[in-house]
Every structure is written in structure tokens, then in C-alpha cells.
Design an enzyme around this catalytic site. Structure first.
Site: not given
Length: 505
Positions: A417-418
Site C-alpha cells: 500500500c502507500d
């Protein structure tokens, strides 16, 4: 125009992700330093003349060097991290001030220069001279950047830090620091908080905390009160799925510290941002009035993390500040919901979640936990923000068809994810349990997109983030899902992996 805006927003989000990827892996060091300070300084819990000697070297040397190493590693792997960390010594030695911001500049910059050098020189190195050239080139570049940092970059960074400090000082002296919530709270919903929190507030807050033992800047973005108040308002005055899912969201937000869980509730009714801003302003106003601050960053923004980094004797102020922020956002949010004419339903929450994910530039596992209760369908309409080149890239890797891949060599699975800490961690934990029940023995971990290793075999990302994952790990199998916690592709994946294992036997 809309495409240009979304492209700019993705670039800003990527920049914020890069900044957070430098700082967030080092949060444990910040916490360790905070406790070191709280315990062993003369006014601490357990004053100790010997242990206190570690306080200044940790903040002055260790933390900037580690930040520079992570920044360099993101650009050019370990080689970039090493030269970036070494070059940062120049900017550290130039001033007595703690150069965290300088480390965030010098580390990636030096690694970028190393990467460019290697790209040109390494293909031309004669066989047998690789180690000689690589070691000496890195050493000379590190030395050169030490000197450049000491002579020229340090004054520039010092000037930037002075401007930022004067800006914060102006806000504090004129009692307008609460106004920062007007920018911070909407930025959180737009997922620009990483650039603000880890790019500006953490370096400034750490410098302030090293001088006075605490900093209010750590509280500007991380206070869980505003989000808690909004979720409580939905618990009592919401309708439909929003009301039903709010209690679970409260636990994830307030105890787990994953603030993104309440963002769909604001996007579902944008006027609720007023409640978040008012709650944030209230908390900051109280903390300013009583001169409250945290010893180190509270990451994640959980009440448990808040308690862990609250200075000795200030627990009551911490609790009051969080409760006041909660109360104000709850009251305003309740009024908005009470007198709202439209009726929220399951579809509204699902649509708001999809809107949040498109705005964020990636899917969210904690938000999709809401959709799990509001819809039996895993597919959510995604606002198209990707460009044609990204679509071509996704098509090339066939991320939609799980059965299209060869899983015989899969040994390592990574959820990306980010930031690599919230939603991907929950997804990885869920998959480990599924693998265990299915009798599949594979390594399942999570990380940030920017830190995906080249040797990963299988990468699972949310759909609008997959193109960045492919660029980072082009040799891996990429599976793109709508929902990190509840995707039908997981059953297909497990079936394929079980078939591979049965053939091996």
C-alpha cells in the site's frame, strides 16, 4: 482539466508517500528517543547521569542518518542508502541544529547521483574491476557530497528551517495555531497528510522537542478526537449502513489509530468536514493554552500511542484535549446529521468509499471493511484517474485474471500500500490466516510500494495502485483487487496455489 488535476494530485500523493517512506520506518527510533528523554533527563521519571548521555547523539546523529539512509535506499537500494547516509554527515556537522529536514534532502539527492553514475559507468567496467570501481566511486561521491552539504546545502536548509520555524512561531505567538486545522483536516481526507505531517511537522516538532522536551506540532494532525466525534455522531444520528458500521470504525480509528476509516463518512456528507475542522481547532487551542506537547510522534494516531508519548504529569491535559476535540466534532456532526434532509444508505457509504479510494489514488482495506457489511459485491465503481499508458501497463500484466499466471515458483507474497503500515498490514494478516487454514506455507508480508523488493514473487495491491507496483517490481506476478479484506480473487489464488502444491507432491 479533470485529468490534469487528478494527475497532479497523484504526483503530490506520491511525493507524500516518498516522504513518509523515509520517516515512518524510523518511527520506532523516534519513540525510543522520546522514552529515553522522558526517563533519564534530570526532570524525567528515572534521572540517570549516564543514560542521559545517549539523548543528544540519538537525535543529532542517529535519526538524521537513518532517515537519509531510508531516503537513499528508496532511490538506489542499499548502495544509495549508504552514500546518502554518509553524505548527511556534512550537513549534520555544519550546524548544532538537528538536521532532519536536511537528511530528507541530502540522502535521496546523493543516492540519485549515485544511481545516475552507476547507470553510465557500470556497463563499461572491465571484468574483475567491479568491486574496486563500485567501492571507490561510492566513497568519492560520499566524500564530495559531505563537502557540498557542509559548505552549500547546510546554509540553504538552515534558511528553510528558519522560515518554517518563524512561521510556526508566528502562529503560536499570535494564538492562531488552531487555524492550521483548516488545512490539515481536509488534507487528511484528500490523503495529503503524509506530506504535511512527515515532511514538515515531524522534522520541526523533533527539533522543538529536543530543546524543550515536547512539541505541540506532533498533535496537529494525529489527534484522534475529531474523527472519533464524527464516528460517534454517526452511531447516534446516522442512518442505514453508516450507523451500523460506525461502532466497528470507532475501534479501528481510536484504538488502532488508522484514521482513514472515518474518511468515507465525511465524503458521504462533505459538510461533515466542518465538524472535523472544528474538533481539530478545539484540540489544538486547548493544547496551546496549557502548553501541551508530545515527546515524539504519535504514529499511528491511536489513543494508546498518545498515552505512550505524553510527558510526565501531562496525561490529564492529553485526555482533556482529545475529549474536547471529540465533543466539539460530535456536537457539530450530530447537528448536521440531525437536520440533514437526505437519507444515507448502504449505497451511499459504498459510493463514498469508492470516491475516497479514487481520491486517495489507492484502495483501502479498512474502508472496505465497511463495504463488506453494506454490499455482497466485491466490485466497486472506481473513478477513472489512470492515464492510457497506465492502462496499457496493467493490461500487459493481466492483473485481473488470477488464473492467467504460473504460481509454481511463488515463495514470497507481499501486500503493498502507500505507506506500508495500515491497510497492507491488515491485508497481509488476513491472507496469512487464509493460507494457514488452506495448508499453504508461504511467506506473506506487507510493505510500502516504494520499498517493494525486486525478488518478490507475488504482489497484491488495490487496483489504482497496481501500476506503481508493477513499475517497482516488474518481474513479479501482480494481482489487483478492489477490496483488501474481502476479494473473491483470494479464493481463486488459494485454489491455484493448492493445485501447484498437489502437483509438487
Amino acid at each position: 482539466m479533470a485529468e490534469q488535476k487528478s494527475g497532479l494530485q497523484r504526483r503530490v500523493q506520491a511525493f507524500g508517500s516518498f516522504l513518509s517512506s523515509m520517516v515512518m520506518p524510523n518511527i520506532p527510533i523516534f519513540i525510543a528517543w522520546g522514552f529515553l528523554t522522558a526517563l533519564f533527563i534530570p526532570d524525567g521519571w528515572l534521572p540517570n547521569e549516564q543514560f542521559v548521555k545517549m539523548v543528544d547523539p540519538t537525535i543529532h546523529y542517529l535519526i538524521p542518518i537513518m532517515i537519509a539512509f531510508m531516503g537513499g535506499k528508496l532511490v538506489h537500494d542499499v548502495r544509495g542508502g549508504v552514500v546518502g547516509a554518509a553524505a548527511t554527515m556534512g550537513i549534520i556537522a555544519a550546524f548544532e541544529q538537528h538536521m532532519l529536514l536536511g537528511a530528507m534532502i541530502v540522502g535521496p539527492l546523493t543516492a540519485w547521483l549515485m544511481k545516475k553514475f552507476d547507470k553510465v559507468v557500470q556497463p563499461r567496467i572491465r571484468t574483475g574491476l567491479e568491486m574496486l570501481v563500485n567501492n571507490f566511486s561510492a566513497g568519492f561521491l560520499a566524500l564530495g557530497m559531505m563537502l557540498v552539504s557542509f559548505l552549500w546545502l547546510a546554509p540553504i536548509v538552515k534558511w528553510i528551517m528558519t522560515i518554517l520555524e518563524k512561521g510556526v512561531g508566528f502562529l503560536v505567538d499570535n494564538h492562531v495555531l488552531p487555524l492550521t486545522s483548516i488545512l490539515i483536516e481536509p488534507a487528511k481526507v484528500l490523503f495529503l497528510n503524509n506530506a504535511i505531517n512527515h515532511g514538515v511537522l515531524t522534522p520541526l516538532g523533533t527539533d522543538q522537542a529536543s530543546q524543550v522536551g515536547k512539541s505541540i506540532l506532533y498533535t496537529l494532525e494525529s489527534n484522534p478526537g475529531p474523527g472519533l466525534g464524527i464516528l460517534l455522531a454517526y452511531m447516534f444520528f446516522g442512518r442505514g449502513t453508516a450507523k451500523a458500521t460506525a461502532p466497528g470504525a470507532v475501534i479501528i480509528h481510536f484504538i488502532g489509530g488508522i484514521h482513514e476509516i472515518y474518511f468515507p463518512y465525511i465524503l458521504m456528507k462533505p459538510v461533515m468536514i466542518v465538524a472535523a475542522i472544528a474538533g481539530g481547532m478545539t484540540g489544538i487551542a486547548y493544547f496551546s493554552a496549557v502548553d501541551f506537547g508530545l515527546k515524539s510522534p504519535a504514529a499511528p494516531g491511536s489513543i494508546i500511542a498518545y498515552a505512550g508519548v505524553t510527558p510526565k504529569g501531562d496525561f490529564i491535559h492529553m485526555i482533556i484535549g482529545v475529549l474536547l476535540a471529540t465533543l466539539v466534532s460530535f456536537v457539530i456532526g450530530s447537528i448536521i446529521l440531525k437536520f440533514s434532509k437526505d437519507k444515507e444508505g448502504a449505497n451511499d457509504l459504498a459510493a463514498a468509499t469508492a470516491k475516497m479510494e479514487a481520491t486517495k489514488g489507492k484502495k483501502s482495506s479498512v474502508a472496505n471493511a465497511l463495504k463488506e457489511k453494506s454490499s455482497t459485491s466485491d466490485r466497486v465503481t472506481v473513478v477513472e484517474t489512470t492515464e492510457s499508458s497506465e492502462d496499457d501497463l496493467l493490461a500487459k500484466y493481466d492483473t485481473e485474471n488470477v488464473d492467467a499466471h504460473d504460481y509454481s515458483n511463488v515463495k514470497k507474497v507481499i501486500f503493498a500500500c502507500d505507506a506500508g503500515m495500515g491497510s497492507s498490514a491488515m491485508g497481509a494478516g488476513m491472507m496469512r490466516n487464509k493460507f494457514k487454514k488452506a495448508g499453504i506455507n508461504l511467506d506473506v508480508t506487507n510493505t510500502a510500494i516504494n520499498q517493494l523488493p525486486q525478488d518478490v514473487d507475488l504482489v497484491i495491491t488495490q487496483k489504482v495502485l497496481t501500476d506503481r507496483a508493477i513499475k517497482q517490481a516488474p518481474n513479479a506476478i501482480h494481482i489487483s483487487v478492489d477490496n483488501f479484506l474481502n476479494s473473491p480473487k483470494y479464493d481463486e489464488l488459494i485454489k491455484n496455489l493448492q493445485e501447484v502444491q498437489s502437483l509438487d507432491k
